[in-house]
Each structure stands twice: as structure tokens, then as C-alpha cells.
Design an enzyme around this catalytic site. Structure first.
Site, PDB file in Angstrom:
ATOM      1  N   ASP A  15     -10.656  -9.171 -44.059  1.00 42.17           N
ATOM      2  CA  ASP A  15     -11.326  -8.242 -43.948  1.00 42.17           C
ATOM      3  C   ASP A  15     -10.846  -7.191 -43.000  1.00 42.17           C
ATOM      4  O   ASP A  15      -9.840  -7.276 -42.583  1.00 42.17           O
ATOM      5  CB  ASP A  15     -12.876  -8.553 -43.675  1.00 42.17           C
ATOM      6  CG  ASP A  15     -13.236  -9.191 -42.478  1.00 42.17           C
ATOM      7  OD1 ASP A  15     -12.355  -8.922 -41.525  1.00 42.17           O
ATOM      8  OD2 ASP A  15     -14.188  -9.893 -42.169  1.00 42.17           O
ATOM      9  N   GLN A  16     -11.689  -6.076 -42.759  1.00 44.90           N
ATOM     10  CA  GLN A  16     -11.327  -5.138 -41.830  1.00 44.90           C
ATOM     11  C   GLN A  16     -11.131  -5.476 -40.235  1.00 44.90           C
ATOM     12  O   GLN A  16     -10.457  -4.992 -39.687  1.00 44.90           O
ATOM     13  CB  GLN A  16     -12.299  -3.819 -41.863  1.00 44.90           C
ATOM     14  CG  GLN A  16     -11.649  -2.687 -41.171  1.00 44.90           C
ATOM     15  CD  GLN A  16     -12.605  -1.402 -41.353  1.00 44.90           C
ATOM     16  OE1 GLN A  16     -13.710  -1.433 -41.805  1.00 44.90           O
ATOM     17  NE2 GLN A  16     -12.054  -0.154 -41.306  1.00 44.90           N
TER      18      GLN A  16
END
Length: 138
Positions: A15-16
Site C-alpha cells: 500500500d502507500q
């Protein structure tokens, strides 16, 4: 029997924050379970040719530490429980370099016919899927 696969975390699986997205663990569980079955001499294809599907009915995952991009991971799988219509598998996700336990989990699969009705797991399959004690605390 404990089976294991090794995977390297791809950038697309994070994810980010650079942490593996939680749903990817389910994909790794599936791959490890498939390999365990293959190592016992059983494949999903052969099981389906016998008229039986194994469908996931329950999933449980405990995340202990994050897996990150480019980590090399070992996913271990074993049979925890086997009853007439359900088999439960256990999983441990470990970082290969440090042996750190990153996640544990289990999946329960029920046995279905091609018409999606509950059925017994064939005896020859039961003979191959032998439950063992958990090698890690789930």
C-alpha cells in the site's frame, strides 16, 4: 506434513505506506495450500474430477508485523483439522532472513458437490490430509 512456499513481495502488493496489503495474505495462503495438497499427491483438478469442490467457508488472519516490498517470505501450511465435510489449514508467514513471524492464519474449507450441496470428503483424500499439531501459536 508441513509444506512451504517462498515469495518475494512485489511493489504492487504494497500500500502507500510500503506495507503488504492485507488481502495478499489470502492469496499466499491459497498458493501454500495448493502446494501442500500437491505434495501429498492431490490436486484440486483431481479432486474436482472426483465430483468434489473444496470451498473456503472461514478465514482468520492475525497480523503480527508488517511485510514490506522486496521482503523474501516463507509461507508454511499444514492441516489442522479434518472432519467428514470440512478441512482446516493453518498458516505461518515468516521473513526468511530473520525467521520473524509476520502473520498466522487458518482457513476452513467445506466439501461440496458440483451442485454446491454439502458432501463428505472422499476417503482417499482424508487418507492424504493428515492433521498435525500447530508448529506455531495461531
Amino acid at each position: 506434513m508441513i509444506s512451504s512456499i517462498t515469495v518475494r513481495v512485489n511493489y504492487s502488493e504494497t500500500d502507500q505506506m510500503g506495507v503488504v496489503y492485507h488481502a495478499n495474505y489470502l492469496i499466499w495462503f491459497d498458493r501454500a495450500r495448493t502446494e501442500l495438497m500437491r505434495e501429498t499427491g492431490l490436486t484440486y483438478r483431481a479432486l474436482e474430477e472426483q465430483g468434489v469442490y473444496l470451498a473456503v467457508s472461514e478465514v482468520k488472519v492475525s497480523y503480527r508485523a508488517p511485510a514490506r516490498y522486496d521482503d523474501l517470505l516463507r509461507i508454511r501450511c499444514w492441516v489442522r483439522e479434518l472432519v467428514s465435510r470440512r478441512v482446516t489449514f493453518g498458516y505461518a508467514v515468516e521473513q526468511t532472513e530473520s525467521d520473524a513471524l509476520l502473520a498466522t492464519g487458518e482457513t476452513a474449507l467445506i466439501s461440496l458437490t458440483h451442485q454446491h450441496t454439502l458432501t463428505r470428503i472422499p476417503q482417499n483424500v482424508c487418507a492424504l490430509l493428515t492433521p498435525i499439531a500447530d508448529p506455531v501459536r495461531l
